[in-house]
Motif scaffolding. Sequence first.
Motif, PDB file in Angstrom:
ATOM      1  N   LEU A  26     -14.273  -4.940  -4.545  1.00  0.00           N
ATOM      2  CA  LEU A  26     -14.742  -6.322  -4.419  1.00  0.00           C
ATOM      3  C   LEU A  26     -16.173  -6.389  -3.902  1.00  0.00           C
ATOM      4  O   LEU A  26     -16.978  -7.188  -4.393  1.00  0.00           O
ATOM      5  CB  LEU A  26     -13.821  -7.105  -3.478  1.00  0.00           C
ATOM      6  CG  LEU A  26     -12.521  -7.597  -4.071  1.00  0.00           C
ATOM      7  CD1 LEU A  26     -11.654  -8.231  -2.988  1.00  0.00           C
ATOM      8  CD2 LEU A  26     -12.783  -8.593  -5.170  1.00  0.00           C
ATOM      9  N   ILE A  27     -16.501  -5.569  -2.920  1.00  0.00           N
ATOM     10  CA  ILE A  27     -17.864  -5.550  -2.392  1.00  0.00           C
ATOM     11  C   ILE A  27     -18.845  -5.169  -3.491  1.00  0.00           C
ATOM     12  O   ILE A  27     -19.905  -5.784  -3.645  1.00  0.00           O
ATOM     13  CB  ILE A  27     -17.970  -4.594  -1.185  1.00  0.00           C
ATOM     14  CG1 ILE A  27     -17.193  -5.150   0.011  1.00  0.00           C
ATOM     15  CG2 ILE A  27     -19.426  -4.357  -0.806  1.00  0.00           C
ATOM     16  CD1 ILE A  27     -17.028  -4.166   1.154  1.00  0.00           C
ATOM     17  N   GLY A  28     -18.494  -4.158  -4.267  1.00  0.00           N
ATOM     18  CA  GLY A  28     -19.371  -3.728  -5.346  1.00  0.00           C
ATOM     19  C   GLY A  28     -19.556  -4.798  -6.410  1.00  0.00           C
ATOM     20  O   GLY A  28     -20.662  -5.034  -6.888  1.00  0.00           O
ATOM     21  N   LEU A  29     -18.463  -5.459  -6.780  1.00  0.00           N
ATOM     22  CA  LEU A  29     -18.561  -6.503  -7.797  1.00  0.00           C
ATOM     23  C   LEU A  29     -19.336  -7.711  -7.296  1.00  0.00           C
ATOM     24  O   LEU A  29     -20.113  -8.314  -8.047  1.00  0.00           O
ATOM     25  CB  LEU A  29     -17.163  -6.912  -8.261  1.00  0.00           C
ATOM     26  CG  LEU A  29     -16.394  -5.880  -9.076  1.00  0.00           C
ATOM     27  CD1 LEU A  29     -14.976  -6.369  -9.359  1.00  0.00           C
ATOM     28  CD2 LEU A  29     -17.116  -5.557 -10.365  1.00  0.00           C
ATOM     29  N   LEU A  30     -19.126  -8.079  -6.037  1.00  0.00           N
ATOM     30  CA  LEU A  30     -19.840  -9.227  -5.492  1.00  0.00           C
ATOM     31  C   LEU A  30     -21.335  -8.956  -5.304  1.00  0.00           C
ATOM     32  O   LEU A  30     -22.130  -9.886  -5.263  1.00  0.00           O
ATOM     33  CB  LEU A  30     -19.228  -9.650  -4.154  1.00  0.00           C
ATOM     34  CG  LEU A  30     -17.903 -10.379  -4.238  1.00  0.00           C
ATOM     35  CD1 LEU A  30     -17.341 -10.610  -2.841  1.00  0.00           C
ATOM     36  CD2 LEU A  30     -18.055 -11.705  -4.961  1.00  0.00           C
ATOM     37  N   SER A  31     -21.717  -7.701  -5.187  1.00  0.00           N
ATOM     38  CA  SER A  31     -23.136  -7.391  -4.983  1.00  0.00           C
ATOM     39  C   SER A  31     -23.943  -7.449  -6.274  1.00  0.00           C
ATOM     40  O   SER A  31     -25.173  -7.436  -6.224  1.00  0.00           O
ATOM     41  CB  SER A  31     -23.294  -6.011  -4.340  1.00  0.00           C
ATOM     42  OG  SER A  31     -22.924  -5.004  -5.251  1.00  0.00           O
ATOM     43  N   ILE A  32     -23.272  -7.546  -7.416  1.00  0.00           N
ATOM     44  CA  ILE A  32     -23.999  -7.591  -8.695  1.00  0.00           C
ATOM     45  C   ILE A  32     -24.829  -8.869  -8.798  1.00  0.00           C
ATOM     46  O   ILE A  32     -26.005  -8.828  -9.177  1.00  0.00           O
ATOM     47  CB  ILE A  32     -23.017  -7.471  -9.876  1.00  0.00           C
ATOM     48  CG1 ILE A  32     -22.381  -6.084  -9.884  1.00  0.00           C
ATOM     49  CG2 ILE A  32     -23.718  -7.752 -11.200  1.00  0.00           C
ATOM     50  CD1 ILE A  32     -21.256  -5.938 -10.891  1.00  0.00           C
ATOM     51  N   ASN A  63     -24.555 -16.952   0.193  1.00  0.00           N
ATOM     52  CA  ASN A  63     -23.095 -17.056   0.273  1.00  0.00           C
ATOM     53  C   ASN A  63     -22.422 -15.771  -0.194  1.00  0.00           C
ATOM     54  O   ASN A  63     -21.447 -15.319   0.410  1.00  0.00           O
ATOM     55  CB  ASN A  63     -22.595 -18.248  -0.532  1.00  0.00           C
ATOM     56  CG  ASN A  63     -22.920 -19.565   0.139  1.00  0.00           C
ATOM     57  OD1 ASN A  63     -23.138 -19.627   1.345  1.00  0.00           O
ATOM     58  ND2 ASN A  63     -22.981 -20.618  -0.646  1.00  0.00           N
ATOM     59  N   PHE A  64     -22.930 -15.179  -1.274  1.00  0.00           N
ATOM     60  CA  PHE A  64     -22.382 -13.906  -1.746  1.00  0.00           C
ATOM     61  C   PHE A  64     -22.503 -12.840  -0.658  1.00  0.00           C
ATOM     62  O   PHE A  64     -21.565 -12.081  -0.401  1.00  0.00           O
ATOM     63  CB  PHE A  64     -23.115 -13.430  -3.004  1.00  0.00           C
ATOM     64  CG  PHE A  64     -22.542 -13.951  -4.285  1.00  0.00           C
ATOM     65  CD1 PHE A  64     -21.297 -13.554  -4.736  1.00  0.00           C
ATOM     66  CD2 PHE A  64     -23.265 -14.848  -5.059  1.00  0.00           C
ATOM     67  CE1 PHE A  64     -20.777 -14.027  -5.928  1.00  0.00           C
ATOM     68  CE2 PHE A  64     -22.759 -15.328  -6.252  1.00  0.00           C
ATOM     69  CZ  PHE A  64     -21.518 -14.924  -6.680  1.00  0.00           C
ATOM     70  N   ILE A  65     -23.657 -12.790  -0.018  1.00  0.00           N
ATOM     71  CA  ILE A  65     -23.895 -11.765   1.002  1.00  0.00           C
ATOM     72  C   ILE A  65     -23.001 -12.008   2.221  1.00  0.00           C
ATOM     73  O   ILE A  65     -22.485 -11.053   2.822  1.00  0.00           O
ATOM     74  CB  ILE A  65     -25.387 -11.716   1.369  1.00  0.00           C
ATOM     75  CG1 ILE A  65     -26.173 -11.202   0.160  1.00  0.00           C
ATOM     76  CG2 ILE A  65     -25.632 -10.839   2.585  1.00  0.00           C
ATOM     77  CD1 ILE A  65     -27.667 -11.310   0.293  1.00  0.00           C
ATOM     78  N   ARG A  66     -22.773 -13.259   2.571  1.00  0.00           N
ATOM     79  CA  ARG A  66     -21.866 -13.558   3.697  1.00  0.00           C
ATOM     80  C   ARG A  66     -20.449 -13.078   3.403  1.00  0.00           C
ATOM     81  O   ARG A  66     -19.789 -12.496   4.262  1.00  0.00           O
ATOM     82  CB  ARG A  66     -21.869 -15.056   3.981  1.00  0.00           C
ATOM     83  CG  ARG A  66     -23.106 -15.531   4.681  1.00  0.00           C
ATOM     84  CD  ARG A  66     -23.019 -17.012   5.012  1.00  0.00           C
ATOM     85  NE  ARG A  66     -24.271 -17.457   5.584  1.00  0.00           N
ATOM     86  CZ  ARG A  66     -25.034 -18.406   5.076  1.00  0.00           C
ATOM     87  NH1 ARG A  66     -24.650 -19.057   3.992  1.00  0.00           N
ATOM     88  NH2 ARG A  66     -26.172 -18.740   5.642  1.00  0.00           N
ATOM     89  N   LEU A  69     -20.285  -9.367   3.736  1.00  0.00           N
ATOM     90  CA  LEU A  69     -20.251  -8.922   5.128  1.00  0.00           C
ATOM     91  C   LEU A  69     -18.857  -9.075   5.730  1.00  0.00           C
ATOM     92  O   LEU A  69     -18.419  -8.224   6.513  1.00  0.00           O
ATOM     93  CB  LEU A  69     -21.286  -9.681   5.956  1.00  0.00           C
ATOM     94  CG  LEU A  69     -22.730  -9.283   5.697  1.00  0.00           C
ATOM     95  CD1 LEU A  69     -23.680 -10.205   6.454  1.00  0.00           C
ATOM     96  CD2 LEU A  69     -22.972  -7.838   6.101  1.00  0.00           C
ATOM     97  N   VAL A  70     -18.155 -10.141   5.374  1.00  0.00           N
ATOM     98  CA  VAL A  70     -16.778 -10.301   5.844  1.00  0.00           C
ATOM     99  C   VAL A  70     -15.913  -9.178   5.288  1.00  0.00           C
ATOM    100  O   VAL A  70     -15.084  -8.588   5.999  1.00  0.00           O
ATOM    101  CB  VAL A  70     -16.227 -11.687   5.438  1.00  0.00           C
ATOM    102  CG1 VAL A  70     -14.733 -11.777   5.673  1.00  0.00           C
ATOM    103  CG2 VAL A  70     -16.956 -12.779   6.203  1.00  0.00           C
ATOM    104  N   LEU A  71     -16.119  -8.849   4.012  1.00  0.00           N
ATOM    105  CA  LEU A  71     -15.342  -7.765   3.399  1.00  0.00           C
ATOM    106  C   LEU A  71     -15.674  -6.408   4.018  1.00  0.00           C
ATOM    107  O   LEU A  71     -14.800  -5.542   4.102  1.00  0.00           O
ATOM    108  CB  LEU A  71     -15.565  -7.741   1.893  1.00  0.00           C
ATOM    109  CG  LEU A  71     -14.944  -8.912   1.126  1.00  0.00           C
ATOM    110  CD1 LEU A  71     -15.362  -8.863  -0.334  1.00  0.00           C
ATOM    111  CD2 LEU A  71     -13.445  -8.902   1.259  1.00  0.00           C
ATOM    112  N   VAL A  72     -16.911  -6.218   4.456  1.00  0.00           N
ATOM    113  CA  VAL A  72     -17.260  -4.972   5.150  1.00  0.00           C
ATOM    114  C   VAL A  72     -16.482  -4.887   6.466  1.00  0.00           C
ATOM    115  O   VAL A  72     -16.028  -3.815   6.860  1.00  0.00           O
ATOM    116  CB  VAL A  72     -18.780  -4.873   5.381  1.00  0.00           C
ATOM    117  CG1 VAL A  72     -19.129  -3.765   6.352  1.00  0.00           C
ATOM    118  CG2 VAL A  72     -19.492  -4.643   4.061  1.00  0.00           C
ATOM    119  N   GLY A  73     -16.306  -6.022   7.125  1.00  0.00           N
ATOM    120  CA  GLY A  73     -15.480  -6.038   8.336  1.00  0.00           C
ATOM    121  C   GLY A  73     -14.057  -5.603   8.051  1.00  0.00           C
ATOM    122  O   GLY A  73     -13.466  -4.823   8.798  1.00  0.00           O
TER     123      GLY A  73
END
Length: 87
Positions: A26-32, A63-66, A69-73
């Motif tokens: 999910l983090i990878g897909l959201l960073s696109i 918003n994507f980056i926020r 960051l939650v997903l990194v947590g």
Amino acid sequence: MSSGAKKAGLLPIQPLLLGKDGDLLLIGLLSIGPTVMFVRWHKQSAANTTFTPPLNELQKSKNFIRVELVLVGFLFVFAAAMARWPF
């Protein structure tokens, strides 16, 4: 003589590992999305020195980056839980 490797079917399913892998996906897909926006903005700013990103695109990338960051947590939570597995 055995090489010590197990067959994939014999390995136990670890839900925390699957959760961590899903989180990374999910983090990878959201960073696109933000990455594409940043590259486009960089090209536009090279052509026009007074370029500023549109506010709606800027807010969307924030918003994507926020969310990332939650997903990194959650990634840290999964990693800590995996270290203590089984409870």
